[in-house]
Design an enzyme around this catalytic site. Structure first.
Site, PDB file in Angstrom:
ATOM      1  N   ASP A  31       1.751  15.235 -11.228  1.00 54.27           N
ATOM      2  CA  ASP A  31       0.840  14.285 -11.853  1.00 54.27           C
ATOM      3  C   ASP A  31       0.936  12.904 -11.195  1.00 54.27           C
ATOM      4  O   ASP A  31       1.984  12.512 -10.683  1.00 54.27           O
ATOM      5  CB  ASP A  31       1.183  14.108 -13.335  1.00 54.27           C
ATOM      6  CG  ASP A  31       0.813  15.314 -14.173  1.00 54.27           C
ATOM      7  OD1 ASP A  31       0.360  16.326 -13.606  1.00 54.27           O
ATOM      8  OD2 ASP A  31       0.986  15.245 -15.407  1.00 54.27           O
ATOM      9  N   ASP A  32      -0.179  12.176 -11.256  1.00 55.37           N
ATOM     10  CA  ASP A  32      -0.261  10.722 -11.044  1.00 55.37           C
ATOM     11  C   ASP A  32      -0.542  10.273  -9.618  1.00 55.37           C
ATOM     12  O   ASP A  32      -0.809   9.099  -9.396  1.00 55.37           O
ATOM     13  CB  ASP A  32       0.983   9.990 -11.540  1.00 55.37           C
ATOM     14  CG  ASP A  32       1.204  10.133 -13.033  1.00 55.37           C
ATOM     15  OD1 ASP A  32       0.327  10.710 -13.708  1.00 55.37           O
ATOM     16  OD2 ASP A  32       2.262   9.686 -13.525  1.00 55.37           O
ATOM     17  N   HIS A  82      -7.146  13.662 -13.762  1.00 54.47           N
ATOM     18  CA  HIS A  82      -6.093  13.030 -14.570  1.00 54.47           C
ATOM     19  C   HIS A  82      -6.532  11.642 -15.031  1.00 54.47           C
ATOM     20  O   HIS A  82      -5.703  10.755 -15.210  1.00 54.47           O
ATOM     21  CB  HIS A  82      -4.807  12.955 -13.742  1.00 54.47           C
ATOM     22  CG  HIS A  82      -3.543  12.797 -14.526  1.00 54.47           C
ATOM     23  ND1 HIS A  82      -3.236  13.557 -15.632  1.00 54.47           N
ATOM     24  CD2 HIS A  82      -2.477  11.959 -14.343  1.00 54.47           C
ATOM     25  CE1 HIS A  82      -2.042  13.197 -16.092  1.00 54.47           C
ATOM     26  NE2 HIS A  82      -1.564  12.234 -15.333  1.00 54.47           N
ATOM     27  N   HIS A  86      -5.521   6.439 -15.450  1.00 52.46           N
ATOM     28  CA  HIS A  86      -4.313   6.895 -16.160  1.00 52.46           C
ATOM     29  C   HIS A  86      -4.312   6.413 -17.607  1.00 52.46           C
ATOM     30  O   HIS A  86      -3.381   5.769 -18.085  1.00 52.46           O
ATOM     31  CB  HIS A  86      -3.040   6.425 -15.434  1.00 52.46           C
ATOM     32  CG  HIS A  86      -1.846   7.281 -15.742  1.00 52.46           C
ATOM     33  ND1 HIS A  86      -0.883   6.898 -16.646  1.00 52.46           N
ATOM     34  CD2 HIS A  86      -1.460   8.500 -15.271  1.00 52.46           C
ATOM     35  CE1 HIS A  86       0.049   7.846 -16.723  1.00 52.46           C
ATOM     36  NE2 HIS A  86      -0.280   8.828 -15.897  1.00 52.46           N
ATOM     37  N   HIS A 170       6.149  14.658 -11.000  1.00 51.11           N
ATOM     38  CA  HIS A 170       5.275  13.510 -10.741  1.00 51.11           C
ATOM     39  C   HIS A 170       5.419  13.075  -9.289  1.00 51.11           C
ATOM     40  O   HIS A 170       6.544  12.827  -8.833  1.00 51.11           O
ATOM     41  CB  HIS A 170       5.618  12.344 -11.668  1.00 51.11           C
ATOM     42  CG  HIS A 170       5.337  12.635 -13.110  1.00 51.11           C
ATOM     43  ND1 HIS A 170       6.189  13.392 -13.885  1.00 51.11           N
ATOM     44  CD2 HIS A 170       4.284  12.299 -13.899  1.00 51.11           C
ATOM     45  CE1 HIS A 170       5.680  13.502 -15.102  1.00 51.11           C
ATOM     46  NE2 HIS A 170       4.530  12.865 -15.142  1.00 51.11           N
TER      47      HIS A 170
END
Length: 211
Positions: A31-32, A82, A86, A170
């Site tokens: 993620d991210d 995503h 954020h 991540h």
């Protein structure tokens, strides 16, 4: 001890928390990203072990780092939305949140979505499920938590991963002090234990429609 994931799952059973399999497939996710401080290194490690993963990307990071995003695609990994910035769904009004997801979809063409922090309101879920498979997790590495050591992350993932698990890492600068030591160990562990990392696509969970 009751896990945060267990509490969330109890209230949102319609989301995809793991994927039923009849073999030892697991689903590694990041993620991210994409960000220069982490994503290139993660891709290099995945290549070393010949493993594919699913990257839930932040639209703003894709806009800033298009070459890194393109590398994810070229090297055969899958991608998911995503949000653009954020966003925390619990703290964001429905229309604003959905518009942020829509903005992200201009950069990331995908039928899968993961909410940052795993936080969504029921009215957001209702609308998002019209277009996306919402992919959550059953194993959270906690690699972003500076209070944990890499060894803590390794043990946490080893203990909780089972066939069909969706594992969250991540590819972020914040996670790198733990990820850089834990990811190679865990990739080796998965392979030695006979797990086969696989990609997540829109066919998991509710059938999704691309815009």
């Amino acid at each position: 001890m009751i896990k945060f994931e267990d509490i969330l799952q109890r209230f949102t059973p319609s989301l995809t928390w793991n994927i039923p399999v009849d073999d030892k497939r697991i689903f590694l996710t990041f993620d991210d990203g994409p960000v220069p401080e982490a994503t290139a290194w993660v891709l290099d490690e995945l290549n070393k072990f010949q493993v594919k993963a699913t990257f839930f990307c932040v639209g703003e990071n894709v806009r800033r780092n298009p070459d890194l995003y393109e590398r994810i695609i070229i090297e055969g990994h899958s991608v998911g939305n995503h949000t653009q910035h954020h966003m925390n769904g619990w703290k964001t009004e429905k229309t604003k949140y959905l518009n942020d997801v829509k903005e992200c979809s201009k950069f990331i063409k995908s039928g899968i979505f993961r909410p940052p922090y795993g936080r969504l309101k029921l009215n957001q879920i209702k609308e998002l499920k019209k277009k996306y498979s919402i992919i959550m997790w059953d194993v959270l590495s906690m690699d972003y938590d500076h209070r944990l050591s890499p060894e803590n992350c390794i043990e946490r993932v080893k203990r909780r991963t089972k066939p069909g698990s969706i594992v969250v890492f991540h590819d972020s600068a914040k996670a790198m002090p733990r990820l850089k030591k834990s990811l190679p160990v865990l990739l080796s562990y998965f392979i030695n234990e006979g797990f086969t990392p696989d990609l997540i696509n829109m066919n998991y969970g509710r059938k999704a429609r691309l815009e």
